[in-house]
Design a protein around this motif. Structure first.
Motif, PDB file in Angstrom:
ATOM      1  N   ILE A   1       0.864  -1.193   0.000  1.00  0.00           N
ATOM      2  CA  ILE A   1       0.000   0.000   0.000  1.00  0.00           C
ATOM      3  C   ILE A   1       0.901   1.244   0.000  1.00  0.00           C
ATOM      4  O   ILE A   1       0.692   2.187  -0.753  1.00  0.00           O
ATOM      5  N   GLY A   2       1.934   1.201   0.871  1.00  0.00           N
ATOM      6  CA  GLY A   2       2.842   2.343   0.993  1.00  0.00           C
ATOM      7  C   GLY A   2       3.593   2.635  -0.290  1.00  0.00           C
ATOM      8  O   GLY A   2       3.829   3.794  -0.641  1.00  0.00           O
ATOM      9  N   LYS A   3       3.960   1.596  -1.001  1.00  0.00           N
ATOM     10  CA  LYS A   3       4.685   1.775  -2.261  1.00  0.00           C
ATOM     11  C   LYS A   3       3.812   2.517  -3.273  1.00  0.00           C
ATOM     12  O   LYS A   3       4.280   3.351  -4.032  1.00  0.00           O
ATOM     13  N   PHE A   4       2.507   2.215  -3.231  1.00  0.00           N
ATOM     14  CA  PHE A   4       1.576   2.872  -4.145  1.00  0.00           C
ATOM     15  C   PHE A   4       1.209   4.274  -3.639  1.00  0.00           C
ATOM     16  O   PHE A   4       1.249   5.244  -4.391  1.00  0.00           O
ATOM     17  N   ALA A   5       0.891   4.353  -2.361  1.00  0.00           N
ATOM     18  CA  ALA A   5       0.268   5.577  -1.841  1.00  0.00           C
ATOM     19  C   ALA A   5       1.243   6.599  -1.281  1.00  0.00           C
ATOM     20  O   ALA A   5       0.911   7.778  -1.164  1.00  0.00           O
TER      21      ALA A   5
END
Lengths: 337, 145
Positions: free
Chosen positions: B80-84
């Motif tokens: 999620i962090g990589k995307f967001a």
């Protein structure tokens, strides 16, 4: 000094042979374009161990064992092992080599380790101090992230210039007698620092050192730009390679048609989401010990200059605002002499 | 080398691509918004069940933190962090991730020197400077009130 040439180069009078090599990698490298060339691809990133540190040591142990087994030489006949890695106090190599009980030199040159190890292993043999030496370098993605960056599960974004640490170990066994490929010359790099401070762009920090050692190698040994069929740097990555071509042009050395980088070769940058490419001590070591060495043996490459590159910062020096010093070591490999 | 540091800085700048700040901001805006919207749904849910305003706030935070730690342990929060990017770093779930991730990473160094000592290696500064800032603001508020 009859074997020393120019500023920083040596030529070997009895060039040692690479009589055996092995490369073992992790799962991600096994999905890359060089998969078919590796001796073993482990599906298990932990290599059957409990911690990342133990995993790297196990990877190193298995690779050296495989390298020696392929050669027909006994482990007890190995005179010296030179090995480098990225973990604190060289613990990857130390615990990996522990069970061998052979004379051991642990090296730190960051990702230039394989260049250092090959140079020193070769010098000892040509100097008459050894018959068999092993040069080895390893890195593990998870161990390197833990040492240099953030915990794996932390939700962060990588910048476009960041590289991906290779999980892999490459080893070569050098011998005073053999039928090649031969290590014929070497140029030892100086620490070069052009003030780069971005730890997410280590290619840029290492490029000046790579350019410096390549220029010295050609100048010291008075070689023509087309002397080598291929010149492979360690882990400058996609953007680093562009920078290196520019810097070399400023020095009037045009080798761009034969220049590549192990960090570019090992992954498919688009499909594998590795941004600038591969890095880590294992990057150049596995690419050389598998892909390039096979090409040399097959005769697809006759003369190669192998230039592992290292970024010599530590977490503490980075936090204290120091720039990132670079280093690179050049090793010349020839199919026949 | 035939190159000055300044000149080299310029060369590096030219070849190195920059992060896609605009697209990253949009992704962060939406994912951050979704996390906050989930918080609001939880808030309404607990409030409708008769919890006091104070307890509702505590319950919402507890649920979000628990879910974030669970996602961290499953290796999903990093995706999620990589995307967001900031979208999943700024909300309370990001704080939970920043504590859980080093705790997991350093488990092998033991419960005291590993989990205990390293747990706050990322979130620690936030706690320290958050507390210091609140004290300073409190003092100012006391005098200008």
């Amino acid at each position: 000094m009859t074997k020393h040439f120019g500023e920083a180069s040596v030529k070997f009078s009895n060039p040692p042979s690479i009589i055996s090599a092995a490369a073992i990698v992790g799962p991600k490298e096994g999905e890359g374009p060089l998969a078919a060339h590796f001796d073993k691809i482990s599906d298990d990133i932990l290599f059957g161990k409990d911690t990342w540190e133990q995993a790297e040591s196990e990877l190193m142990r298995q690779t050296i064992e495989a390298c020696v087994a392929k050669s027909g030489v006994q482990m007890k006949d190995i005179n010296y092992i030179f090995a480098g890695d990225l973990l604190n106090q060289n613990s990857g190599s130390i615990y990996g080599a522990r069970s061998f009980e052979r004379p051991f030199y642990g090296l730190f040159g960051a990702c230039s380790a394989m260049g250092m190890a090959m140079q020193l292993g070769t010098m000892l043999i040509d100097g008459g101090f050894a018959d068999y030496t092993i040069a080895n370098a390893s890195s593990h993605f998870c161990g390197a992230e833990k040492t240099f960056r953030f915990p794996l599960e932390l939700g962060t974004q990588r910048t476009p210039t960041a590289s991906w640490t290779v999980t892999g170990d490459g080893a070569v066994l050098l011998s005073s007698v053999g039928e090649g490929p031969y290590i014929t010359a070497a140029t030892t790099g100086a620490i070069i620092d052009l003030g780069q401070k971005d730890v997410n762009n280590m290619g840029a920090a290492m490029v000046p050192a790579a350019a410096d050692v390549i220029v010295k190698h050609f100048r010291d040994l008075q070689l023509a730009p087309d002397h080598y069929d291929i010149i492979a740097t360690g882990d400058l990555g996609i953007y680093g390679k562009d920078l290196l071509i520019q810097l070399l042009q400023k020095e009037n050395l045009n080798i761009s048609d034969r220049l590549t980088d192990c960090g570019i070769e090992i992954y498919d940058a688009e499909k594998q989401d590795v941004h600038a490419g591969g890095s880590g001590c294992g990057c150049s070591a596995v690419v050389f010990a598998s892909y390039f060495l096979k090409k040399i043996k097959k005769g697809e490459i006759n003369k190669m200059l192998f230039v592992p590159t290292g970024a010599l910062h530590s977490v503490v020096t980075f936090q204290q605002g120091e720039s990132i010093p670079g280093i690179a070591h050049a090793v010349a490999i020839e199919r026949s002499i | 080398m035939n190159v000055e540091q300044k000149q080299y800085d310029e060369m590096v700048k030219q070849v190195s691509p920059k992060s896609a700040v605009f697209m990253n901001s949009i992704k962060a805006f939406f994912v951050g918004g979704i996390i906050c919207a989930i918080g609001q749904v939880l808030y309404n849910f607990f409030e409708a069940r008769g919890f006091s305003q104070e307890n509702t706030g505590i319950l919402v935070a507890s649920v979000l933190i628990t879910v974030a730690i669970l996602l961290t342990a499953l290796g999903l929060y990093e995706r999620i962090g990589k995307f967001a990017g900031a979208g999943s770093v700024v909300p309370i779930t990001g704080f939970a991730n920043a504590i859980a991730a080093p705790a997991i990473e350093h488990k092998k160094e033991g419960l005291v020197l590993g989990v205990g000592a390293k747990m706050f290696v990322i979130a620690g500064p936030v706690i320290v400077y958050g507390t210091v800032t609140s004290v300073i603001v409190g003092i100012i508020y006391y005098f200008v009130r």
